[in-house]
Design a protein around this motif. Structure first.
Motif, short mmCIF file in Angstrom:
data_model
loop_
_atom_site.label_atom_id
_atom_site.label_comp_id
_atom_site.label_asym_id
_atom_site.label_seq_id
_atom_site.Cartn_x
_atom_site.Cartn_y
_atom_site.Cartn_z
N LYS A 1 87.83 -13.44 20.85
CA LYS A 1 87.94 -14.41 19.61
C LYS A 1 89.70 -14.24 19.77
CE LYS A 1 87.75 -16.64 15.11
NZ LYS A 1 87.36 -16.69 14.22
N LEU A 2 90.19 -12.42 19.80
CA LEU A 2 91.56 -12.08 19.36
C LEU A 2 91.63 -12.71 21.42
CD1 LEU A 2 93.83 -10.54 18.49
CD2 LEU A 2 92.02 -8.33 19.19
N ALA A 3 90.52 -12.09 22.23
CA ALA A 3 91.19 -11.52 23.99
C ALA A 3 92.31 -13.97 23.70
CB ALA A 3 90.57 -12.03 24.79
N SER A 4 91.36 -14.79 23.39
CA SER A 4 91.94 -15.78 22.84
C SER A 4 93.16 -16.80 22.10
CB SER A 4 90.42 -17.01 23.21
OG SER A 4 90.01 -17.25 21.24
N THR A 5 93.46 -15.54 21.41
CA THR A 5 94.94 -16.17 20.65
C THR A 5 95.51 -16.29 21.11
OG1 THR A 5 93.50 -14.34 19.03
CG2 THR A 5 96.05 -15.03 18.29
N PRO A 6 96.75 -17.10 21.00
CA PRO A 6 97.77 -17.11 21.61
C PRO A 6 98.68 -15.83 21.51
CG PRO A 6 97.64 -19.16 20.59
CD PRO A 6 96.90 -18.04 20.52
N GLY A 7 99.85 -15.28 22.38
CA GLY A 7 100.43 -14.11 22.11
C GLY A 7 99.69 -13.03 23.05
N PHE A 8 98.35 -12.91 22.97
CA PHE A 8 97.51 -11.32 23.11
C PHE A 8 97.66 -11.06 24.87
CE2 PHE A 8 93.59 -9.65 24.96
CZ PHE A 8 93.38 -8.05 23.26
N THR A 9 98.12 -10.00 24.29
CA THR A 9 98.80 -8.86 25.68
C THR A 9 98.18 -7.91 26.50
OG1 THR A 9 100.47 -7.36 24.78
CG2 THR A 9 101.35 -9.83 25.54
N GLY A 10 96.94 -7.86 25.25
CA GLY A 10 95.63 -6.37 26.28
C GLY A 10 94.58 -6.90 26.78
N ASN A 11 93.91 -5.91 27.05
CA ASN A 11 92.95 -5.33 27.96
C ASN A 11 91.42 -5.23 27.36
OD1 ASN A 11 91.29 -6.06 30.29
ND2 ASN A 11 92.13 -4.60 31.46
N ILE A 12 90.27 -6.65 27.53
CA ILE A 12 89.14 -5.73 26.65
C ILE A 12 88.36 -5.66 28.32
CG2 ILE A 12 89.87 -8.25 24.72
CD1 ILE A 12 87.75 -9.67 26.04
N THR A 13 88.62 -5.02 29.25
CA THR A 13 88.09 -4.58 29.93
C THR A 13 87.87 -3.59 30.30
OG1 THR A 13 89.93 -4.77 31.99
CG2 THR A 13 88.26 -7.04 31.35
N PRO A 14 86.60 -2.62 30.42
CA PRO A 14 86.68 -1.41 30.05
C PRO A 14 87.46 -0.40 30.93
CG PRO A 14 84.42 -1.87 30.21
CD PRO A 14 85.56 -3.38 30.49
N GLY A 15 88.71 0.55 31.16
CA GLY A 15 88.76 1.02 31.71
C GLY A 15 87.94 2.87 31.92
N VAL A 16 88.98 3.72 32.13
CA VAL A 16 87.75 4.96 32.95
C VAL A 16 89.03 5.98 31.73
CG1 VAL A 16 88.14 6.83 34.19
CG2 VAL A 16 87.77 4.44 34.81
N SER A 17 88.15 7.19 30.47
CA SER A 17 88.28 7.50 30.44
C SER A 17 88.62 8.99 30.57
CB SER A 17 87.16 7.96 29.15
OG SER A 17 86.45 8.53 29.66
N ILE A 18 89.65 9.64 30.02
CA ILE A 18 90.10 11.50 30.63
C ILE A 18 89.06 11.92 30.48
CG2 ILE A 18 91.68 13.25 30.38
CD1 ILE A 18 93.72 11.37 29.34
N ASP B 1 83.80 -19.49 21.19
CA ASP B 1 83.85 -18.22 20.92
C ASP B 1 82.01 -17.81 21.36
OD1 ASP B 1 86.26 -18.43 19.38
OD2 ASP B 1 85.18 -18.99 17.54
N SER B 2 81.93 -18.56 21.25
CA SER B 2 79.79 -17.81 21.89
C SER B 2 80.26 -17.58 23.29
CB SER B 2 79.11 -19.19 21.60
OG SER B 2 78.83 -19.29 19.82
N ALA B 3 81.12 -19.20 23.94
CA ALA B 3 81.50 -18.76 25.31
C ALA B 3 81.95 -17.45 25.56
CB ALA B 3 81.68 -19.87 26.23
N LEU B 4 82.32 -17.23 25.39
CA LEU B 4 84.13 -16.03 25.29
C LEU B 4 83.39 -14.91 24.76
CD1 LEU B 4 86.92 -16.77 24.45
CD2 LEU B 4 86.89 -17.16 26.33
N ALA B 5 81.95 -14.41 24.34
CA ALA B 5 81.68 -13.45 23.55
C ALA B 5 79.92 -13.42 24.95
CB ALA B 5 80.51 -13.28 22.22
N GLU B 6 79.80 -14.55 25.33
CA GLU B 6 79.42 -14.31 26.58
C GLU B 6 79.84 -14.27 27.73
OE1 GLU B 6 75.51 -13.89 27.82
OE2 GLU B 6 75.91 -14.33 25.48
N VAL B 7 80.69 -13.79 28.03
CA VAL B 7 81.34 -14.00 28.80
C VAL B 7 82.38 -11.60 29.06
CG1 VAL B 7 83.59 -13.92 29.88
CG2 VAL B 7 82.41 -15.50 29.80
N PHE B 8 82.31 -12.12 27.72
CA PHE B 8 82.89 -10.27 27.51
C PHE B 8 81.33 -9.20 27.85
CE2 PHE B 8 83.03 -6.23 25.07
CZ PHE B 8 84.64 -5.56 25.67
N LEU B 9 80.31 -10.37 27.42
CA LEU B 9 79.03 -9.28 27.53
C LEU B 9 78.18 -8.78 28.58
CD1 LEU B 9 76.77 -10.71 24.58
CD2 LEU B 9 77.54 -8.36 24.89
#
Length: 998
Positions: A910-927, A972-980
């Motif tokens: 839901k936060l990722a769909s907010t106008p102005g959001f510039t982040g990335n909700i896909t997993p990265g690689v930890s140090i 919101d449910s669709a976006l959550a399902e996409v992220f899952l």
């Protein structure tokens, strides 16, 4: 008659033998008949004794340990005294046989034989030694008794936990498995939630202690040896969870509730038994947690601290570098104080409490976990050890001009206040350190003192050594910064690692303005919009612990605090982490939306560039520095002027006294001579005093003339005299204004507290009375200010009561202050300019906040993915190694965090769909490779290759309209399902091959 009563109460065997003896005595008195009678009598008695022994053994088997002890006391052989009633009582109860003749008298020979037999038994009877144990040490005896059993109890607990997980969990009822070899059985009292009953305790083969047999059946004993009462793990677990959710719930209240449910009167001893069992239960759980951490390779020192907050500490490859990597906040709280159990306290001559000898029971246990910094470590930074360097500021030139003003406003900056504490308390509170998201970093006990500087210094030193560069928010951050710089060891560590002291946003406005320009969060680069005021909200919840820890022992207090901190981190802070990040992100976007408003304000003010605001801040700092301390030359000139005024007054006074006419001579010769002598001495004393005052004033003038190099003494006609008089009147005006300002600020704070929700009735009435007294003081201060304002040349504007009481903000009254130069024409001193400058800094901090949140959100997403994958892999590894019990505990740990994953993913989508959001909700690689590489603990295998980064996914498109309305629930449910699905795909790819484990 005694003989008749005795005969009626004899046993059957005794009656038959006596009858034989009586008939034989009538027939003949020969020794042969008597010998036969004795043989018959002994045979009958032996049969009766064997039967009685069998019955007695059956009774002992059904008795409790306490009942057997009482019976043993009843069976102690008394002193033989046939003349007392004790022997008759023994005969009546069948414990002794009465040897009587037909005349009712005992046979002398048999009486002597019985007496000799009883005496031999007395000598051979086991001697009872006096009990020298002290009740004060019984707690430690109990701890020592359980200590060698805890590890084996933990083994059994692991097996029991795995077994009930295959059934109905805590609702399961124990049943003896088929084929179990039972060595013995004993009845014990089992206290459960809804009932208490007597059940069989089975001692199975392989149980080293009775406590292990109890745990196998789902019970925790209340005694280390031969327990007669046990508490079910089900009841202890319900109390543990309920107490963590409601810290006010104590053992006694819970036990009384159990008694109410059972329908019995409260049992006084049950609270003690329940408390002992609860301590053992927590100790066993702590051992199990430690074993799980060892199995996961997380037993290294400070592992919890290094991984306390996933958003702060789970760093990723390729992420932007933050100017301040970690931000924490710390503060002291005196609600969790603990009464020192000691003899009667006394008050010494100075008014301080002197505690008597301690009456606390010895207990060497230490609370589990690594939340606490030990007292020994804290004391290394104490004043006697060189840690408290507050007094050395002036000597080393580190004290700024605004330190005095801040010290007057903050009690914990005054050593005379923080070094004192009520003598009735041992621990006077806690000193807590949280990250900016609310996770607990460390905690300390404040011992017999207030909020001394050693507590903050020890926290800073510990965090710098473990975590590296950080910023610490503290209500007296200005003093903390100077303490760190003044300490030789800590200053070198801070310079090496990187350290910045800050003043929290709420507390910052209570500091001196010059202090705020340097340390207030709004003006510090890299902190974002963070207020660093999390301790206050944390204390509002943790204060509920005070009622159950105020009179607890030191161990029980620390145990309650530690378990509460761990539960809060796991089930409160972590569960609300995404909500907190989302609210911070939306607030930053709201601040950024005011950029156009700032542009319009800049156009109206004639400001061409935002760089102008930085120059305004430098001008404000320079002006405040000129106001913070009067120039030395002006101070000497004003002092010289004042001494000249004092000299002129002394000269006029001395001249008037010296030129006064002598007292009149009495007209009559017989006038009162004594009265005349008294009057003359009074006049002589006045002349002497006037001359002495004149000499002192002249000496002071001479000293200042030398220091100022005055060639000629000033007179009222000189320009220097008039200039100095103006400075003195202006200073009197400024001081009157300062006094009035302080009273107004205090009134504003009190009004705010009086109208704040949660303020009780008594406190509200107390504040109302204080406001009435404050109002009188404000009126007096207004009169003095107006008097000083009229004395100014030209006169300054005066103030009215109705005008002053309407001030609602500090800035309203702050702008009335006038310095040596008129700044009312400066743009930065005008309300519109101040608002524009504040908005400029808020926009700068909002950009920093969004950058930090983008980093923290991706850290959290990666941590959730990596933690789930790591624990799943470790669970499978432990099962393959035949460690099913530990694998089950890892599964419980995985479920503990995984229960919030769905909520987090939904909120992040839901936060990722907010106008102005510039982040990335896909997993990265930890140090850190700990969670995504196979941990090789034996060192006989090669490490797998570094993990490959997962494929990048585009951020879900914005679903909001221009008006800012929220998405529908379906979106919101669709976006959550996409992220899952994204997380699931990355997990599947990671578990499919070793090279993609990332």
């Amino acid at each position: 008659m005694p003989s008749v009563r005795t005969t009626r109460n004899r046993t059957s065997a005794t009656s038959s033998s006596n009858a034989v003896r009586t008939s034989a005595s009538h027939r003949q008195k020969s020794g042969r008949v008597v010998s036969g009678q004795k043989t018959l009598k002994s045979t009958a008695i032996r049969v009766a004794q064997e039967e009685e022994a069998r019955q007695h053994a059956d009774r002992l088997q059904s008795m409790s340990r306490r009942q057997r002890r009482e019976l043993q006391q009843l069976q102690d052989i008394p002193d033989l005294n046939f003349g007392d009633d004790d022997f008759e009582d023994d005969v009546l109860h069948g414990r002794a046989a009465a040897q009587i003749s037909h005349e009712g008298d005992a046979f002398a020979s048999e009486a002597q034989a019985d007496a000799q037999l009883y005496e031999e038994i007395r000598q051979d009877h086991r001697k009872r030694y006096p009990d020298t144990r002290k009740r004060r040490n019984r707690t430690q005896f109990q701890v020592d008794g359980f200590a060698p059993q805890l590890e084996r109890m933990a083994d059994t607990y692991l097996e029991w936990s795995l077994e009930i997980s295959m059934q109905d969990g805590l609702a399961s009822t124990y049943s003896l498995p088929e084929g179990t070899r039972v060595q013995g059985t004993r009845k014990v009292v089992v206290v459960d939630i809804f009932a208490a009953s007597r059940e069989d305790l089975h001692f199975t083969v392989g149980d080293a202690f009775e406590s292990c047999s109890c745990v196998r059946q789902g019970w925790i004993p209340s005694s280390p040896t031969t327990p007669t009462a046990v508490i079910t793990i089900r009841a202890l677990e319900i109390f543990r969870v309920a107490r963590l959710r409601c810290p006010r719930l104590g053992v006694q209240a819970f036990v009384r509730a159990l008694c109410d449910i059972h329908g019995v009167a409260p049992r006084a001893w049950l609270s003690t038994q329940f408390s002992v069992a609860f301590d053992i239960y927590l100790a066993v759980r702590a051992i199990v947690d430690r074993r799980v951490q060892v199995a996961l390779g997380r037993q290294t020192p400070n592992w919890r601290l290094k991984n306390a907050c996933p958003a702060c500490l789970y760093r990723l490859d390729g992420e932007p570098t933050l100017k301040i990597p970690i931000m924490v906040t710390c503060d002291g709280n005196n609600s969790l104080s603990r009464t020192d159990l000691c003899e009667k306290s006394e008050v010494d001559d100075s008014g301080a409490w002197i505690g008597g000898a301690s009456k606390a029971r010895y207990d060497d246990r230490v609370a589990a976990g690594d939340y606490y910094i030990s007292r020994e470590e804290v004391n290394k930074w104490a004043k006697d050890s060189g840690g408290d360097v507050m007094k050395s500021f002036a000597a080393e030139g580190l004290e700024d001009e605004h330190d005095g003003a801040c010290r007057e406003r903050w009690q914990n900056m005054k050593e005379s206040v923080t070094s004192r504490a009520y003598g009735m308390y041992d621990e006077t509170g806690i000193f807590l350190c949280l990250c900016r998201h609310g996770f607990v970093m460390v905690v300390e006990d404040m011992v017999k003192s207030g909020e001394l500087s050693k507590y903050a210094l020890s926290v800073v030193a510990h965090l710098l050594k473990v975590l590296g560069k950080l910023a610490v928010g503290y209500d007296i951050g200005c003093l903390l910064d100077k303490l760190v710089k003044a300490h030789p060891e800590l200053s070198a560590l801070a310079e090496e690692k990187g350290f910045k002291a800050l003043v929290g946003a709420f507390h910052g406005h209570g500091h001196n303005r010059l202090c705020g320009v340097d340390y207030l969060m709004t003006y510090v680069e890299g902190v974002g919009l963070e207020a660093l005021e999390g301790c206050e909200s944390f204390f509002s919840k943790s204060n509920a612990l005070a009622s159950t820890t105020r009179h607890a022992s030191r161990f029980h207090r620390q145990q309650a605090i530690t378990t509460y901190l761990k539960h809060t981190d796991t089930f409160d802070t972590y569960s609300g982490l995404v909500s907190l990040l989302s609210s911070k992100y939306r607030r930053a976007l709201e601040v950024k939306s005011t950029y156009q408003t700032l542009r319009e304000a800049m156009r109206d003010l004639g400001v061409r560039s935002r760089d102008e605001f930085e120059r305004w801040r430098e001008k404000e700092r320079a002006h405040l520095r000129t106001l913070s301390k009067e120039p030395a030359q002006e101070t000497l000139e004003m002092e010289y002027y004042q001494k000249l005024v004092n000299l002129r007054e002394a000269e006029e006074n001395a001249s008037a006294i010296l030129s006064a006419p002598p007292p009149p001579v009495p007209a009559e010769a017989n006038a009162d001579y004594a009265e005349g002598v008294k009057t003359t001495r009074r006049l002589e004393a006045q002349r002497r005093h006037a001359l002495e005052l004149h000499g002192r004033a002249l000496k002071a003038v001479h000293d200042l003339e030398i220091r100022l190099a005055v060639p000629r003494r000033w007179t009222p006609e000189d320009a220097e005299w008039r200039a100095a008089a103006t400075l003195v009147s202006h200073r009197r005006y400024q001081r009157a204004l300062d006094n009035l300002q302080g009273l107004i600020i205090a009134r504003m704070f009190e009004l705010g507290k009086c109208n704040m929700s949660g303020t009780g009735y008594k406190l509200r009435k107390h504040i109302a009375k204080a406001l009435q007294a404050r109002s009188k003081a404000v009126k007096t201060a207004i009169e003095r200010y107006n008097e000083a304002a009229r004395a100014m040349q030209p006169p300054k504007p005066t103030l009215e009561w109705e005008e002053v009481v309407e001030y609602a903000f500090l800035a309203d009254f702050d702008l009335l202050r006038e310095g040596r130069e008129d700044i009312r024409g400066e743009l930065w001193a005008q309300p519109a300019g101040r608002a524009a400058m504040d908005q400029h800094y808020k926009l700068l901090r909002a950009d920093e906040e969004i950058q930090r949140l983008d980093v923290e959100i991706r850290r959290l997403v990666t941590h959730m993915r990596d933690e789930e994958r790591f624990l799943s892999r470790e669970e499978g590894r432990l099962r393959e190694e035949g460690k099913a019990t530990l694998a089950h505990q890892v599964r419980l740990l995985r479920d503990e965090r995984g229960r919030f994953t769905e909520r987090h993913t939904s909120q992040l989508a839901k936060l990722a769909s907010t106008p102005g959001f510039t982040g990335n909700i896909t997993p990265g690689v930890s140090i850190s490779r700990e969670r995504h590489e196979l941990v090789v603990r034996d060192g006989d295998a090669d490490m797998p290759p570094p993990p490959a980064p997962p494929p990048e996914f585009e951020t879900p498109p914005n679903g909001n309209d221009d008006d800012g309305d929220d998405d529908s629930e379906d979106e919101d449910s669709a976006l959550a399902e996409v992220f899952l699905n994204i997380v699931r795909i990355s997990q599947d790819s990671g578990t499919g091959s070793a090279e993609n484990n990332g």
